[in-house]
Design an enzyme around this catalytic site. Sequence first.
Site, PDB file in Angstrom:
ATOM      1  N   GLY A 111       5.473 -15.716 -28.141  1.00  0.00           N
ATOM      2  CA  GLY A 111       5.295 -17.116 -28.503  1.00  0.00           C
ATOM      3  C   GLY A 111       6.451 -18.006 -28.084  1.00  0.00           C
ATOM      4  O   GLY A 111       6.519 -19.169 -28.457  1.00  0.00           O
ATOM      5  N   GLY A 387       6.364 -10.124 -25.156  1.00  0.00           N
ATOM      6  CA  GLY A 387       7.747 -10.076 -25.600  1.00  0.00           C
ATOM      7  C   GLY A 387       8.040  -9.069 -26.673  1.00  0.00           C
ATOM      8  O   GLY A 387       7.163  -8.412 -27.205  1.00  0.00           O
TER       9      GLY A 387
HETATM   10  N1  LIG Z   1       6.536 -25.701 -22.069  1.00  0.00           N
HETATM   11  C1  LIG Z   1       5.693 -25.808 -23.090  1.00  0.00           C
HETATM   12  N2  LIG Z   1       5.197 -27.018 -23.424  1.00  0.00           N
HETATM   13  C2  LIG Z   1       4.342 -27.135 -24.460  1.00  0.00           C
HETATM   14  N3  LIG Z   1       3.935 -26.126 -25.237  1.00  0.00           N
HETATM   15  C3  LIG Z   1       4.385 -24.901 -24.965  1.00  0.00           C
HETATM   16  C4  LIG Z   1       5.300 -24.669 -23.881  1.00  0.00           C
HETATM   17  N4  LIG Z   1       5.584 -23.370 -23.865  1.00  0.00           N
HETATM   18  C5  LIG Z   1       4.882 -22.807 -24.878  1.00  0.00           C
HETATM   19  N5  LIG Z   1       4.150 -23.718 -25.535  1.00  0.00           N
HETATM   20  C6  LIG Z   1       3.258 -23.488 -26.697  1.00  0.00           C
HETATM   21  O1  LIG Z   1       3.569 -22.237 -27.278  1.00  0.00           O
HETATM   22  C7  LIG Z   1       2.453 -21.361 -27.200  1.00  0.00           C
HETATM   23  C8  LIG Z   1       2.930 -19.960 -26.892  1.00  0.00           C
HETATM   24  O2  LIG Z   1       3.427 -19.899 -25.574  1.00  0.00           O
HETATM   25  P1  LIG Z   1       3.192 -18.638 -24.643  1.00  0.00           P
HETATM   26  O3  LIG Z   1       3.666 -18.996 -23.288  1.00  0.00           O
HETATM   27  O4  LIG Z   1       1.815 -18.124 -24.791  1.00  0.00           O
HETATM   28  O5  LIG Z   1       4.201 -17.597 -25.316  1.00  0.00           O
HETATM   29  P2  LIG Z   1       4.569 -16.132 -24.827  1.00  0.00           P
HETATM   30  O6  LIG Z   1       3.850 -15.876 -23.535  1.00  0.00           O
HETATM   31  O7  LIG Z   1       6.048 -16.138 -24.681  1.00  0.00           O
HETATM   32  O8  LIG Z   1       4.132 -15.245 -25.931  1.00  0.00           O
HETATM   33  C9  LIG Z   1       1.552 -21.935 -26.139  1.00  0.00           C
HETATM   34  O9  LIG Z   1       0.224 -21.613 -26.373  1.00  0.00           O
HETATM   35  C10 LIG Z   1       1.806 -23.417 -26.272  1.00  0.00           C
HETATM   36  O10 LIG Z   1       1.045 -23.939 -27.314  1.00  0.00           O
END
Ligand SMILES: Nc1ncnc2c1ncn2[C@@H]1O[C@H](COP(=O)(O)OP(=O)(O)O)[C@@H](O)[C@H]1O
Length: 1037
Positions: A111, A387
């Site tokens: 996340g 992660g």
């Molecule tokens: N650069 C960003 N701008 C806006 N929202 C983001 C951004 N990065 C993450 N988020 C929010 O956080 C959530 C989780 O991000 P995600 O990339 O799926 O996390 P991870 O892959 O690290 O588990 C996304 O669904 C989005 O809602």
Amino acid sequence: IQAKYHWQSQNVKQSGVDDMVLLSKITEDAIVDNLKKRYMDDYIFTYIGPVLISVNPFKQMPYFTDREIELYQGAAQYENPPHIYALTDNMYRNMMIDGENQCVIISGESGAGKTVAAKYIMGYISKVSGGGSKVQHVKEIILQSNPLLEAFGNAKTVRNNNSSRFGKYFEIQFSRGGEPDGGKISNFLLEKSRVVSQNENERNFHIYYQLIEGASAQQREALGIMTPDYYYYLNQSGTYKVDGTNDSKDFQETMEAMQVIGIPGDIQTQVLQIVAGILHLGNISFIEAGNYGQVESTDLLAFPAYLLGIDPNRLQDKLTSRKMDSKWGGKSESINVTLNQEQANYTRDALAKALYARLFDYLVESINKAIQKPHEEFSIGVLDIYGFEIFQRNGFEQFCINFVNEKLQQIFIELTLKAEQEEYVQEGIKWTPIEYFNNKIVCDLIENKLNPPGIMSVLDDVCATMHAKGEGADGTLLQKLQAAVGTHEHFNSWNSGFVIHHYAGKVRCRMISTFPVLIKVTNDLVNTLMKCTPHYIRCIKPNETKRPKDWEESRVRHQVEYLGLRENIRVRRAGFAYRRLFSKFLMRYAILTAETWPCWRGPEQQGVLHLLRSVNMDNDQYQMGRTKVFVKNPESLFLLEEMRERKFDTFARIIQKAWRKFIARKKYEQMREEASDILYNSKERRKNSINRNFVGDYLGLEQRPELRQFLAKRERVDFADSVNKFDRRFKSIKRDLILTPKGIYLIGREKVKKGPEKGQIKEVLKRKMEFGSISSVSLSTRQDDFFILHEAQYDSLLESNFKTEFLSLLSKRYEEVTKRKLTISFGDRLEFRVKKEGWGGGGTRIVVFQKGPGDLAQLKPGGKTLSVTIGDGLPKSSKPTRKSFPPSYAHQNGGAKFPRGPHNPQADITYSSPQKQGRPLQGGPPKLGSQRGPRPPAPNQYNQRNLDFLNVPDQGMSGKQRKRSITQRPPPAPKPQPRPQGPRCRALYQYVGQDTDEISFEVNDVFDLVKEDASGWWTGRIGGKEGLFPGNYVEKI
Ligand SMILES: Nc1ncnc2c1ncn2[C@@H]1O[C@H](COP(=O)(O)OP(=O)(O)O)[C@@H](O)[C@H]1O
Ligand SMILES: [Mg+2]
């Protein structure tokens, strides 16, 4: 306090420091503070040298538009605020310049924003790289692979509503010309256990809910789709919906993606059949009948068997018995062993997981087939692995994932901390070592083969001897582990599992008795990564609420600590920001001096010294190693880079400008001809109008907010000019006429009658005409500039020097919007209807055109008729001549030279937005659904509402060692180098840049003159921005 602004980019507020190498105090407090300050000011990106830190904003940031894509293209890192586009651009250029493959390792907790970051990288590459239709196809597949793989590989977890439950290494492959013409995805560690069970507040993979919500009536029938609570594989967690996610819409997108990727229709149907088949398979339950497992209701066998294309009886046999090979004194024999209830359940789940995993592999394979290319040239790899996570129940899969993350941290340390310092020793550079916590010790604990054997080794051993018999295995395993690694600092055992002190915190793992092989996958990945030039994005998750601007200090501090950011900064600062092999350095900066261009003759080291001296670099700013040159501060390096860019830029931009000019000229010649066609044989032409260059916006709307206010935010301006408007008494008044794709605006000025601005002259929108309500335009046959816009309500009589251009643009837009041709009529007696104002208004007026002396129209109003006399113009059959463009670059300031290119739609990067406010804690079994078959979810012993695992993890031994390893004595902060002083100039006139590669200035501004050029376009630097401007607007001083 006065806000500080970025020294390079105009209007960018400075918040904290961009690059934490520049922090005055390097403590964890200072790092957290700096990140917080920036985060609260909406800056999510920060550098540590080349490493990008990204803090999840949990809201859409405004700086991911085409404007930024343009801004970061080809710009040096220090020119703009930190951005993922800068890192991506840097990878792309490194790949092209050095001919080396690149990769980016995106790490961070679940996340933290890894997947979103990966998508921004893909989006950027797709935008900046060119390519024909084949390349466009590859790009589309690369972008479309996201929704497809997310449907099948992502799920809602407590930490992330769209959590990737598989690891992915995505290579984008490029041609020698830098076009992405292929790609390859490697997937690993799909979390299969999710297919058959989920924790509280979590869901199965998205595709299940998508199918249930989005299937057509016909699909429902064919696939036996019920409500989600009907299916055992979905009803265990009691969670079916995700805030901010539209499963039905996503389903259409998933199907669309399959289409784009080229999965044929019948296969698409089969894919859905398997998905549904797994759901129905899950509803087969077993009862214990005299020590044997028996299918509870054989009715439930038929449907999954049908969907999966197998015989129901065979399915039943497979679920309740197992074939075993046994050896009896050299003879081998195979016997059927009947399974008990628990084993039958286990077999059913194993089948479901295996089916799903193969389906997932199949989809990845399909994508790969669609984008593979025969031989690889260059590539950029993106590693987005799910992660580091700590759950209440950390099964074997979790253990594997955390191990892979541990390895990635190890690579990071190896490459940025260890290798960096070792290199100084190798190259004979003077250096005081800096200590850091090396997590190799944890990796060894897990993967060591011998002396002592690591956890994996012990697991393998136990599995080989136990045949996964169940019960006894766990106990034996724990004993063996205790014997092998029991005294290891990073290991503890407890009654039903063990604890590993990971770099990111302590994790308790439960024992489960079957184990796949993992180490090979991990090592292959590490080997792949080690072969390319690595880049790092370290994602930080600022809270667990998924809310914007919510900063949980202890959480961030914990991540800052275990990511080793402080050590990272210190190594960077004390060390040399930049190092390069002499030969590469010579090649890169050859262009700077005549002696080194095209190549240096003599010893390489001498050549490097020659270059360094040519830019007057201070002696203490660099050291010569045995094979490499080391440059201390980024600022010193910038000096070199800047000089190089300037040289390249000037050449490149000259070519670029010439090309654009050529294209623009062609376009305008064509426009002029089209315009002329409108009047051909109908109207006499003016001598100076027939070959006029079309400019479009003669008012310079970009710089006129008082006029722009009447338009929508990004409304494109086709034409804008000041015109004369005639009223019922033929009195003329100035109006600003604006044509956009939305219609025609007439803007006037009025004195404010009331309020605080009383007496001031203000712009007023006098009239807006939509294309739909315009019926026709009429003009005379003579050479005058009058035209009448006929509209449903009343008409407007206008006079404009640029009527031909206006008409041509109007008729184009008109046709586009209304799908009708604009009627243009010609005649020397024209009628127009005036506006009805109160009673007495309304009625019509006549304009009569007659031959008279001179090229200027003489107006004689008389009652309801205006007579216009004007001399003869060019014949009606005149056509523009081609070679009319002036030899020098025609330029009109205050207005765009040329209208902008077609508006690019915004980058297509989507992700579900975080909606959840707080965590829902409701539990309880779901209501039992439809007709038959459903069972209540199995009582889940872990389903207690204990959310402690969401707390900031205990750092354990890793934390202690980290603290121990931190030495004092931070080195002094580097001093920025002064910029070189060169020739300067003073502006004689105001100039407003018309393009991103141009600069703007006011009268009397004094600025650096970087380069004069014979083309008339000089290069200057003002307010930190370097760009082109017309040389005749300034005087040299
Ligand atoms: N650069 C960003 N701008 C806006 N929202 C983001 C951004 N990065 C993450 N988020 C929010 O956080 C959530 C989780 O991000 P995600 O990339 O799926 O996390 P991870 O892959 O690290 O588990 C996304 O669904 C989005 O809602
Ligand atoms: Mg992810």
